[in-house]
Structure formats: structure tokens, C-alpha cells
Design an enzyme around this catalytic site. Structure first.
Site, PDB file in Angstrom:
ATOM      1  N   CYS A 266       0.820  -1.216   0.000  1.00  0.00           N
ATOM      2  CA  CYS A 266       0.000   0.000   0.000  1.00  0.00           C
ATOM      3  C   CYS A 266       0.853   1.265   0.000  1.00  0.00           C
ATOM      4  O   CYS A 266       0.529   2.252  -0.678  1.00  0.00           O
ATOM      5  CB  CYS A 266      -0.955   0.004   1.186  1.00  0.00           C
ATOM      6  SG  CYS A 266      -0.154  -0.101   2.803  1.00  0.00           S
ATOM      7  N   HIS A 398      -1.867   0.490   7.500  1.00  0.00           N
ATOM      8  CA  HIS A 398      -2.393   0.819   6.169  1.00  0.00           C
ATOM      9  C   HIS A 398      -2.107   2.292   5.851  1.00  0.00           C
ATOM     10  O   HIS A 398      -1.807   3.092   6.745  1.00  0.00           O
ATOM     11  CB  HIS A 398      -3.897   0.564   6.115  1.00  0.00           C
ATOM     12  CG  HIS A 398      -4.471   0.551   4.724  1.00  0.00           C
ATOM     13  ND1 HIS A 398      -3.846  -0.065   3.665  1.00  0.00           N
ATOM     14  CD2 HIS A 398      -5.620   1.091   4.218  1.00  0.00           C
ATOM     15  CE1 HIS A 398      -4.578   0.075   2.578  1.00  0.00           C
ATOM     16  NE2 HIS A 398      -5.652   0.782   2.883  1.00  0.00           N
ATOM     17  N   ASP A 419      -7.953   4.592  -2.033  1.00  0.00           N
ATOM     18  CA  ASP A 419      -7.454   3.458  -1.254  1.00  0.00           C
ATOM     19  C   ASP A 419      -6.833   2.435  -2.210  1.00  0.00           C
ATOM     20  O   ASP A 419      -7.515   1.949  -3.123  1.00  0.00           O
ATOM     21  CB  ASP A 419      -8.595   2.814  -0.471  1.00  0.00           C
ATOM     22  CG  ASP A 419      -8.120   1.806   0.560  1.00  0.00           C
ATOM     23  OD1 ASP A 419      -7.036   1.214   0.373  1.00  0.00           O
ATOM     24  OD2 ASP A 419      -8.829   1.602   1.560  1.00  0.00           O
TER      25      ASP A 419
END
Length: 485
Positions: A266, A398, A419
């Protein structure tokens, strides 16, 4: 010299003179307490044993026998015992007034008639005490040994748990030497083929494309979705329900995780989103003259290692053993800050280290983002398409990318987030906005939606000179973030 039949002590001559002759031998054993015959002498003696105080024999027919010497006691048994065997009872001798010295035990007050008996008696006490103390010492040593073994076992178990937790963290953060992007990509494609979700010819084609992408250090673009910001701008122009104003970043492409970085990529994907906007802004063209296309994840890892070698964030570099390439290591705000600063981009990393609102919320974070977008844009228009790059947003486990912020008619704020966990299929829906804007749920995050304990943001706002870059490199070796109280 005559001695006592029981204890062997020498008896005085006066006592010998008074001593009667022993009775004749009997054919069967008699109880020494009641003089009655009994086949089971021991049992009879146990049932006939007198209590302390030496009562008279319960058998009046036969003269009682002395329990010490076995002789028939022609006088009263108690008088006989006290006269003949008083030294065993600790009582005074037959004639306390005869000038004989008595000796009392200092440990139990037993009276002895001479020093030798007293010495032997006291020795018994000392031996008993020595045995007791020795037993206590042995018990203490045994207890200490058991405790030592228990502590050793607990330490071993604790070390075992720590090793397991450390290995778990290594696997979680990609530091277990299990390979990097390439190895995971090939492994996951093989799994897809085995499950029948991918044909062999597709496997070989994608493998060839991946190898080419890695060789040039360029992302293959398979996970990219472009045009979302433009679609949002058009939607807000026509939406008049509850949004008072909205600010949007300059054009940002969305990138999501692939087979090669699923579960750990991520941070890299958010950097690609940020970089996609910076590449479209002429202000940063000089900083990015060597980076004209979006780099692949292994290339980004090498770029961060280059920043470390320049001296940026040595503490963070040591956490990764100065190596990211070929691993599945997670990266965060500090690595993004070091990389951007090494490219001469003026950026700041800000730490919202604790909640500033009710129910664990962070309204100060929303206010900061609003100020970031609106500070240089005083336009009264409803939709403000700014030249601001997006914001890197990090929390535990995250990270996401802030691409804009809404201000509702009731003055509440709502962030718009890209995202990397959202697939291209979902992002494609935003390109075909319906009239009610239900697809915006993918992007909208209200104050009550962000309740992590801590957040960090990295925001780019200008270009650094070479001197400023060197100064920031030195500063990063001491402090890399500003905390918002």
C-alpha cells in the site's frame, strides 16, 4: 558395682542394699504392669499401659512388676520407681538431703545425678538440633534449586515466544527473506493456474510482461485507473444537495495492489498516486527529470535505498538493515518523506499522535487538510480544482491518499480518499457517476470514520534548493516529524 537394669547407671550402695532379689523365672511372660499372664504380651501391654503419673496396678491379686526392671514391687509401685529409677524420670533421688548434687538439663530441665549423664543427655539434644537444622538447610537448597529451574524454564519459554513473535512480525512486515515482488507475483500466478483461474498461455505472457517491467523499472500500468478526479469535478458541478464547497487535488491516477504486492504494497502504491500528480505539475518537472514515468515497486525500493545512502533517516534505514529491494517490507510516512526530500521536493511530515475529538476522532486532521487545500484558493466557486498534490495519509497497518475534501452545508467536513485496496473494477464505477452519487461511498470518510490512535501525513508544497536539501538531510538525522498537539 551394681548398675541399673534399664539404663546401666551405677547405683549407690544404700540402694543396692534395699534392692530385693529378682523373682523366679516364670514359664510364660507376664505383663510388667499388672503381673498377669498373656499370650499376646505386646497387645496386652499396650492396653494396660498406665497414663503418666504411674497409677497402682489394677490387679490386686499379684504384686505389680516394675516397668523398668521387671522386679516385683513389694512396696507401692510408685514408691519403688521413684526410689530405684527416679534418675530416669528426672525426679530427685531417694534422699535429696544426703548431700548428692543434682544437675538440671539447660535445654529441657531434666535432672541428672552426675555430669556424665548430663553431658550425654545434652549431646543428644545437640545431635537432634543439628539433624533438624541440616534438614532445614537441605530443604532450603532443594527449594532454591526448584526455583532456579522454574526461572530457567520460564526464561526459555519467554525467549521462545519472543522469537516466534519476532518471526511473525518479520513475516508481517516482509523482512523474513521470503523474496519480494517478483517471487510473490510468480507464486500467486502459479496458484491461479492450479486453481483454473488463469490459462497457462496467460501465465507466460504476464510473466514476460512482468520481467520486462522490472528490467526497465517501470510500472506496467495494469492496476492504474485514470480520470477519476475529472469525473469528480464534473459530478460536483451538477450536485446541489448537501455539499457547500469541495476542493480537489490536481489530476491523480489510482493504483491498486497486484499479485506481486498484495498484503504489503500500500505504501508504494500511494507513492505512485502522489507521483502521478507531481509528474503533471510543471513546478516539479526539474526535480523529476530522471523520473518521467511511474516506477515499479522494486524501483521505488531502490530509490528509497538511494535516499538512505545520501544520509536521510539513518534510524529508519537501520530498521530495514539498509535494504528494501528484493523484500516485502512495508514502508510508511518516514520512507516517503525521505524519498521525496531526496528528490528536492519541499514536503513536511506531520504527526497527529492522539485523538483531538470525542469518541477517539481526529477533527484537527480534517481542519489541517481543509487549510492545506483552501489557503491559496479563496475562490468563491463551489468546486475548486486546485494545483495541490494529493496528501499521503498513514496509520497503523495501512495508508491511503487524500485527493480532496468536502465542506457540507452544516459545516461538517468529509475527506476524499483513494485506497490502494480498492480494485480497478470498483474505481471504474466512479467514471460513470449516477445522479445520487452512491459510488462516492468508496471515497468519502467523515470525522467519525477515522478513529485510529495515530495518523501521519506527508504533504508536498514546493521545491528545495540544494542547500535546503542538505539542511533537511541533516535535520532528518535528528527529527523527521512535527507533532500536532
Amino acid at each position: 558395682m551394681v548398675r541399673c537394669d534399664v539404663c546401666g547407671q551405677a547405683l549407690p550402695a544404700e540402694e543396692v542394699a534395699r534392692r530385693p532379689q529378682p523373682p523366679r523365672c516364670r514359664r510364660q511372660p507376664l505383663c510388667p504392669l499388672c503381673a498377669s499372664g498373656c499370650a499376646e504380651l505386646r497387645r496386652h501391654m499396650e492396653t494396660s499401659r498406665p497414663q503418666p503419673g504411674l497409677p497402682r496396678s489394677p490387679c490386686p491379686e499379684a504384686p505389680p512388676e516394675c516397668p523398668f526392671c521387671g522386679e516385683a514391687a513389694e512396696r507401692e509401685l510408685e514408691q519403688h520407681v521413684r526410689e530405684r529409677h527416679g534418675h530416669l524420670l528426672g525426679a530427685p533421688g531417694p534422699d535429696p538431703g544426703n548431700g548428692e548434687q543434682l544437675y538440671e538439663c539447660p535445654m529441657c530441665s531434666l535432672t541428672c545425678t552426675n555430669l556424665q549423664i548430663l553431658e550425654e543427655h545434652v549431646d543428644l539434644h545437640l545431635e537432634e538440633n543439628s539433624f533438624s537444622e541440616g534438614g532445614n538447610i537441605r530443604d532450603l537448597e532443594l527449594a532454591q534449586q526448584l526455583q532456579t529451574e522454574e526461572d530457567k524454564w520460564q526464561r526459555a519459554e519467554e525467549e521462545k515466544r519472543e522469537r516466534e513473535e519476532f518471526k511473525k512480525l518479520q513475516r508481517q512486515y516482509g523482512l523474513d527473506n521470503s523474496g519480494g515482488y517478483k517471487q510473490q507475483f510468480l507464486k500467486n500466478m502459479e496458484r491461479e493456474v492450479n486453481r483454473g483461474r488463469m490459462q497457462p498461455f496467460e501465465y507466460h505472457k504476464r510473466k514476460a510482461d512482468m520481467m520486462e517491467s522490472l528490467a526497465f523499472g517501470i510500472d506496467d500500468g495494469r492496476t492504474k485507473t485514470s480520470g477519476v478526479i475529472e469525473a469528480l469535478c464534473e459530478y460536483y458541478q451538477n450536485e446541489n444537495k448537501d455539499v457547500r464547497r469541495v476542493w480537489l487535488s490536481a489530476g491523480v491516477d489510482h493504483f491498486h495492489s497486484s499479485l506481486g504486492d498484495r498484503g504489503w504494497g500500500c505504501g508504494y502504491r500511494n507513492f505512485q498516486m502522489l507521483l502521478s500528480s507531481l509528474l503533471q505539475n510543471s513546478l516539479y518537472s526539474d526535480c523529476l527529470r530522471d523520473t518521467t514515468l511511474i516506477p515499479s515497486i522494486p524501483k521505488i525500493q531502490s530509490m528509497i535505498e538511494d535516499a538512505w545512502r545520501e544520509g536521510f533517516d539513518p534510524h529508519g534505514a537501520s530498521h530495514f538493515n539498509n535494504r528494501l529491494h528484493g523484500s516485502k517490507a512495508w514502508i510508511g510516512a518516514c520512507e516517503i518523506y525521505s524519498l521525496l526530500t531526496s528528490l528536492r521536493m519541499k514536503c513536511q511530515i506531520i504527526d497527529f499522535h492522539k485523538p483531538t475529538g470525542a469518541m477517539g476522532t481526529h477533527p484537527r486532521l480534517f481542519e489541517w487538510v481543509l487549510h492545506y487545500y483552501s489557503a491559496d484558493n479563496e475562490s468563491a466557486t463551489k468546486v475548486v480544482c486546485t494545483s495541490k498534490p494529493p496528501i499521503y495519509l498513514q496509520h497503523q497497518g495501512h495508508s491511503r491518499t487524500v485527493v480532496g475534501i468536502e465542506e457540507k452545508k452544516n459545516k461538517s467536513l468529509c475527506l476524499l480518499l483513494f485506497d490502494p485496496g480498492c480494485s480497478s473494477q470498483e474505481m471504474q464505477k466512479l467514471l460513470k457517476q449516477n445522479s445520487d452519487g452512491t459510488n462516492l461511498k468508496l471515497l468519502r470518510k467523515f470525522v467519525g470514520s477515522l478513529k485510529e490512535k495515530q495518523y501521519q501525513i506527508v504533504a508536498v508544497d514546493g521545491v528545495l534548493s540544494l542547500e535546503e536539501k542538505a539542511a533537511r538531510c541533516r535535520a532528518s538525522q535528528v527529527l523527521t516529524s512535527e507533532k500536532i498537539p
